[in-house]
Design a protein around this motif. Structure first.
Motif, PDB file in Angstrom:
ATOM      1  N   GLU A 200      37.833  47.609  44.108  1.00 51.36           N
ATOM      2  CA  GLU A 200      36.692  47.036  43.212  1.00 51.36           C
ATOM      3  C   GLU A 200      35.664  46.863  44.717  1.00 51.36           C
ATOM      4  OE1 GLU A 200      37.451  43.738  41.018  1.00 51.36           O
ATOM      5  OE2 GLU A 200      38.037  42.331  42.827  1.00 51.36           O
ATOM      6  N   VAL A 207      37.920  42.858  38.543  1.00 49.51           N
ATOM      7  CA  VAL A 207      39.256  42.880  37.697  1.00 49.51           C
ATOM      8  C   VAL A 207      39.858  41.441  37.645  1.00 49.51           C
ATOM      9  CG1 VAL A 207      41.642  43.944  38.015  1.00 49.51           C
ATOM     10  CG2 VAL A 207      39.419  45.403  38.793  1.00 49.51           C
ATOM     11  N   ILE A 227      38.822  44.213  32.986  1.00 47.66           N
ATOM     12  CA  ILE A 227      37.587  44.357  33.833  1.00 47.66           C
ATOM     13  C   ILE A 227      36.520  43.332  32.943  1.00 47.66           C
ATOM     14  CG2 ILE A 227      35.758  45.662  34.750  1.00 47.66           C
ATOM     15  CD1 ILE A 227      37.527  48.074  34.285  1.00 47.66           C
TER      16      ILE A 227
END
Length: 229
Positions: A200, A207, A227
């Motif tokens: 990410e 996450v 997410i």
């Protein structure tokens, strides 16, 4: 997403690897793990057969009718319940190395806000080619905002390719969420290396949970990420 969560599954389906079992025999298992993990988005690599046909991706599309939004590039795809606004397939440099003759791409999918951009890569197992893949991917992803970069990167966490991603701001949430676990995803049965990732790059962590999903549906374990925005 307005405070709700989405589940993203990352999976190399090994469409051409009949040493495990023909893809048609594994398809039901793949759909089962997608359903059991309530995946809202499914990021796929290696969705071609030994002849180079994308029949495995076509078979998945027939079974994933509840994921009506689809972006595809080569053997990669994103099946999504979240509407797709745009998708681009970005060619990655081919260095002409005999160890890896494949032309690789990055699939960049822009989803309906507030979902992040999802980019799918299937990078080289050859160090120099993987570094070139990552350099090109980073150029394509510059300025896109909150982004998940997922896929089979064919490189361990300590590799130069993963170091370049970290230097560019991509964070490995596995380290944050599963510090005591190695995260080995390959090969099925006796995994001894970590080459499959959900990374990410965002203003705040995206996450909030990340887990391996092992099984004999592929020669790779899948990953499922929760997410939240």
């Amino acid at each position: 997403m307005g405070g709700a969560s989405l589940n993203l599954m990352q999976i190399n389906v090994a469409g051409s690897n009949e040493q495990i079992a023909p893809f048609a025999e594994r398809l039901e298992q793949i759909i089962s793990i997608i359903d059991r993990n309530m995946a809202d988005m499914v990021a796929v690599q290696a969705g071609v057969d030994a002849g180079g046909s994308d029949a495995p991706l076509a078979a998945l599309a027939l079974e994933l009718g509840d994921h009506p939004h689809l972006a595809r590039a080569g053997g990669m795809a994103l099946f999504s319940r979240v509407p797709i606004e745009a998708a681009d397939a970005v060619p990655l440099r081919q260095l002409g190395l005999p160890e890896d003759p494949f032309q690789r791409q990055l699939l960049i999918v822009r989803l309906a806000p507030p979902a992040p951009v999802v980019a799918i890569g299937h990078f080289s197992w050859v160090t120099a080619q993987a570094e070139a893949n990552v350099a090109d991917a980073l150029g394509a992803l510059a300025g896109l905002g909150d982004t998940l970069l997922v896929g089979d990167f064919n490189q361990p966490p300590e590799s130069p390719a993963l170091a370049a991603l970290a230097e560019a701001g991509f964070v490995d949430p596995w380290t944050r969420l599963n510090r005591a676990e190695a995260g080995h995803s390959y090969p099925t049965g006796a995994p001894d290396r970590r080459i499959d990732y959900v990374l990410e790059r965002a203003t705040a962590p995206l996450v909030t949970a990340l887990a391996l999903v092992p099984g004999d549906f592929s020669d790779h374990a899948a990953l499922v990420a929760r997410i939240e925005r």
